[in-house]
Design a protein around this motif. Structure first.
Motif, PDB file in Angstrom:
ATOM      1  N   VAL A 122      41.783  42.009  54.781  1.00 17.23           N
ATOM      2  CA  VAL A 122      41.372  41.254  53.588  1.00 17.23           C
ATOM      3  C   VAL A 122      41.904  41.948  52.341  1.00 17.23           C
ATOM      4  O   VAL A 122      42.396  41.296  51.408  1.00 17.23           O
ATOM      5  CB  VAL A 122      39.834  41.108  53.538  1.00 17.23           C
ATOM      6  CG1 VAL A 122      39.365  40.622  52.177  1.00 17.23           C
ATOM      7  CG2 VAL A 122      39.353  40.174  54.635  1.00 17.23           C
ATOM      8  N   CYS A 129      45.598  41.119  52.008  1.00 17.16           N
ATOM      9  CA  CYS A 129      45.843  39.723  51.622  1.00 17.16           C
ATOM     10  C   CYS A 129      45.432  39.427  50.183  1.00 17.16           C
ATOM     11  O   CYS A 129      46.110  38.683  49.472  1.00 17.16           O
ATOM     12  CB  CYS A 129      45.091  38.784  52.575  1.00 17.16           C
ATOM     13  SG  CYS A 129      45.776  38.789  54.245  1.00 17.16           S
ATOM     14  N   VAL A 130      44.323  40.005  49.771  1.00 17.20           N
ATOM     15  CA  VAL A 130      43.810  39.738  48.430  1.00 17.20           C
ATOM     16  C   VAL A 130      44.420  40.690  47.400  1.00 17.20           C
ATOM     17  O   VAL A 130      44.447  40.388  46.214  1.00 17.20           O
ATOM     18  CB  VAL A 130      42.254  39.840  48.434  1.00 17.20           C
ATOM     19  CG1 VAL A 130      41.663  39.691  47.055  1.00 17.20           C
ATOM     20  CG2 VAL A 130      41.654  38.831  49.379  1.00 17.20           C
ATOM     21  N   SER A 188      43.315  43.919  47.078  1.00 18.56           N
ATOM     22  CA  SER A 188      42.167  44.644  46.564  1.00 18.56           C
ATOM     23  C   SER A 188      42.177  46.083  47.077  1.00 18.56           C
ATOM     24  O   SER A 188      42.035  46.324  48.284  1.00 18.56           O
ATOM     25  CB  SER A 188      40.875  43.940  47.011  1.00 18.56           C
ATOM     26  OG  SER A 188      39.762  44.738  46.724  1.00 18.56           O
TER      27      SER A 188
END
Length: 142
Positions: free
Chosen positions: A30, A33-34, A36
Motif C-alpha cells: 500500500v 502504491c500510494v 506513503s
C-alpha cells in the motif's frame, strides 16, 4: 497428513510468521502504491516484528529444527522438546547463544600439515620449504 511420506514443516511458528509477514507485506505494498513513507515504515516494522516473533516461537519449541523430523513429530501442534538445547546447524539457535554444533565433514578438523608427494609440506596456504625468494618450489624442473 497420512497421504504423503514427507514432512512439510508446518509449525505454529511458521504459520504465525507467515500471517504477520502478509500484514507487513500488504502495508509495504500500500505504501508503494500510494507513495506513503509512513506506510512503508509501518510495513517494515511489521516485517521486522514477524522475524522476531517467529524466532521467539522457534526458540520456545513451536518451530521446526533443520532437516526432516520423525513422523511422530509432523503434527503442527507437536512441540519440539530439544529446542532449549538448540538444534544442530540451526542459525537461529546459534544467534540465541544456544546450540550444539553439527558434526559435518566441514566441521571436522583436518590435518595441520599436508604433503602432495613432492617432498614439500604445505601448512595452510604457506609453502614451507627452503631457499630464497627465487627458489624453484614448483613441480618438475624449470
Amino acid at each position: 497428513m497420512a497421504g504423503h511420506g514427507y514432512d512439510e514443516g508446518h509449525t505454529i511458528a511458521g504459520w504465525t510468521g507467515v500471517a504477520i509477514v502478509a500484514v507487513g507485506g500488504s502495508a509495504v505494498g500500500v505504501g508503494v502504491c500510494v507513495g506513503s513513507v509512513p506506510a512503508l515504515a509501518v510495513g517494515g516494522v511489521v516485517l521486522g516484528l514477524a522475524a522476531l516473533v517467529t524466532w521467539g516461537l522457534h526458540l520456545a519449541g513451536w518451530g521446526k529444527p533443520p532437516g526432516v523430523r520423525p513422523r511422530s513429530e509432523w503434527g503442527m501442534r507437536v512441540r519440539d522438546p530439544w529446542a532449549r538445547e538448540g538444534h544442530p546447524g540451526c542459525v537461529g539457535c546459534r544467534l540465541a547463544g544456544r546450540g550444539r554444533t553439527a558434526v559435518t565433514a566441514l566441521s571436522v578438523p583436518g590435518p595441520t600439515v599436508a604433503g602432495d608427494g613432492t617432498g614439500m609440506e604445505v601448512r595452510g596456504a604457506a609453502v614451507v620449504g627452503g631457499g630464497g625468494p627465487r627458489a624453484d618450489l614448483g613441480r618438475g624442473s624449470s
